[in-house]
Design an enzyme around this catalytic site. Structure first.
Site, PDB file in Angstrom:
ATOM      1  N   LEU A  26       0.693  -1.253  -0.039  1.00 31.87           N
ATOM      2  CA  LEU A  26       0.012   0.095   0.047  1.00 31.87           C
ATOM      3  C   LEU A  26       0.723   1.314  -0.095  1.00 31.87           C
ATOM      4  O   LEU A  26       1.759   1.391   0.657  1.00 31.87           O
ATOM      5  CB  LEU A  26      -0.982  -0.056   1.209  1.00 31.87           C
ATOM      6  N   HIS A  42      -3.289   4.253  -2.871  1.00 33.88           N
ATOM      7  CA  HIS A  42      -4.251   3.297  -2.108  1.00 33.88           C
ATOM      8  C   HIS A  42      -4.984   4.014  -0.835  1.00 33.88           C
ATOM      9  O   HIS A  42      -6.024   3.525  -0.696  1.00 33.88           O
ATOM     10  CB  HIS A  42      -3.669   1.955  -1.589  1.00 33.88           C
ATOM     11  N   SER A 101       3.100   2.013  -7.260  1.00 39.18           N
ATOM     12  CA  SER A 101       4.134   1.148  -6.369  1.00 39.18           C
ATOM     13  C   SER A 101       5.628   1.114  -7.256  1.00 39.18           C
ATOM     14  O   SER A 101       6.467   0.793  -6.625  1.00 39.18           O
ATOM     15  CB  SER A 101       3.365  -0.239  -6.019  1.00 39.18           C
TER      16      SER A 101
END
Length: 263
Positions: free
Chosen positions: A25, A29, A182
Site C-alpha cells: 500500500l 491506495h 508502487s
C-alpha cells in the site's frame, strides 16, 4: 482493526465499502480507503496477490509482500477490516471462466500489451465480490481501463452482487505531477525527471503531440492515445475524451491518463 482470512468471519461486514488491493500500500491506495470511508459504511480492504493476473514472464514470487505494514497503513486512514485470504480461499476450485467485458478486449491498450492480465483481474475481483458482498467498491482512476472493466463487469453480471456501486477515485499525484505508483520506487532521481514527460503528455490535445512529448523525454512508448471515455474506442462527439499513456522509463513501465478536451 481486524485481520480476517476466511469467509465466515466476513459475514458481519456484508454491505461494506470494499477496496480490493494486492498490498504494498502507498498514498494512492490510502486515498481509496478514505473514499470508501466517506460512504459511511464499514471499510474492508483486501490484500491478495492474485496469481491469475501474472503472465509467465512476470515474477509472481518477487511481488512485494508486507502484510504487517499494510495493516498499519490501512488502519491509519480508517479501515475497519483487512481481508487477507489465501489462494485456496479465493480459488477453492478452478477459477471460473468468466466472460470478459468489452473494455477488456476491444480497446487494444493494456489488453494488447498484457493479454492475460484482465482475465485474471476479473476472475479475482468476481470471487472477492462473492466473498465480501459489498455495497460499494472503490477503484482508482489511474488504471482507467481496469476501472471501466470492473464497472462493466458489475453491469454484465446483472445483480450477482446485489445493488453494488463502483466509485472511481481520483488519481493521487506527487508535487511534481507524477502519479502515485508502487513502481515509482524503482526510479532513480534522473528517471523520475524523465517520467514527468508522461504527465506532460496526457495534457496534450493530439496524439502526435503526446508522442513527441514522450520521445523528447526519452521514454519508450507502448501507447499514447486519445479515446472515448465511455468505451476507450476512437473518440466520438457524444462523450468526453481521455488521454491514456503507457511508457517505459528504463525498465519501469508506467501508466497514466487524464480527461482532455479535443474540441
Amino acid at each position: 482493526m481486524r485481520v480476517i482470512t476466511n469467509e465466515i468471519d466476513l459475514k458481519p461486514f456484508r454491505g461494506c465499502a470494499f477496496v480490493p488491493t494486492m498490498g504494498a500500500l502507498h498514498a494512492g491506495h490510502l486515498s481509496l480507503i478514505r473514499e470508501a470511508k466517506s460512504t459511511g459504511k464499514p471499510v474492508v480492504v483486501s490484500i491478495f496477490v492474485n496469481p491469475e493476473q501474472f503472465s509467465p514472464d512476470e515474477d509472481l514470487d518477487q511481488y512485494p509482500r508486507n502484510l504487517e505494514q499494510d495493516v498499519v497503513f490501512a488502519e491509519s486512514v480508517g479501515a475497519d477490516v483487512v481481508f487477507a485470504p489465501s489462494v485456496e480461499t479465493v480459488y477453492p476450485d478452478t477459477p471460473e471462466n468468466i466472460a470478459l467485458p468489452k473494455a477488456a478486449t476491444r480497446p487494444q491498450l493494456e489488453d494488447a500489451h498484457r493479454p492475460t492480465h484482465f482475465r485474471g483481474v476479473c476472475v479475482a475481483v468476481a470471487r472477492l465480490f462473492d466473498l465480501v458482498q459489498p455495497t460499494y467498491t472503490v477503484f482508482g482512476l489511474k488504471d482507467y481501463q481496469q476501472y471501466l472493466i470492473i464497472k462493466q463487469l458489475i453491469e454484465q453480471e446483472d445483480g450477482r452482487w446485489g445493488d453494488l456501486h463502483i466509485i472511481g477515485a481520483d488519481i493521487i499525484r506527487g508535487d511534481d505531477g507524477l502519479a502515485m505508483s508502487s513502481r515509482n520506487v524503482y526510479l532513480s532521481t534522473d528517471q523520475r525527471q524523465q517520467a514527468l514527460g508522461i504527465h506532460e503528455a496526457i495534457q496534450c490535445t493530439t496524439e502526435d503531440d503526446m508522442c513527441c512529448t514522450l520521445e523528447n523525454h526519452g521514454l519508450e512508448i507502448e501507447y499514447a492515445v486519445i479515446r472515448d471515455e465511455q468505451t476507450l474506442l476512437e473518440p466520438c462527439n457524444e462523450y468526453p475524451t481521455r488521454a491514456l499513456v503507457a511508457a517505459k522509463v528504463g525498465r519501469t513501465r508506467l501508466i497514466d491518463n487524464a480527461l482532455v478536451n479535443i474540441q
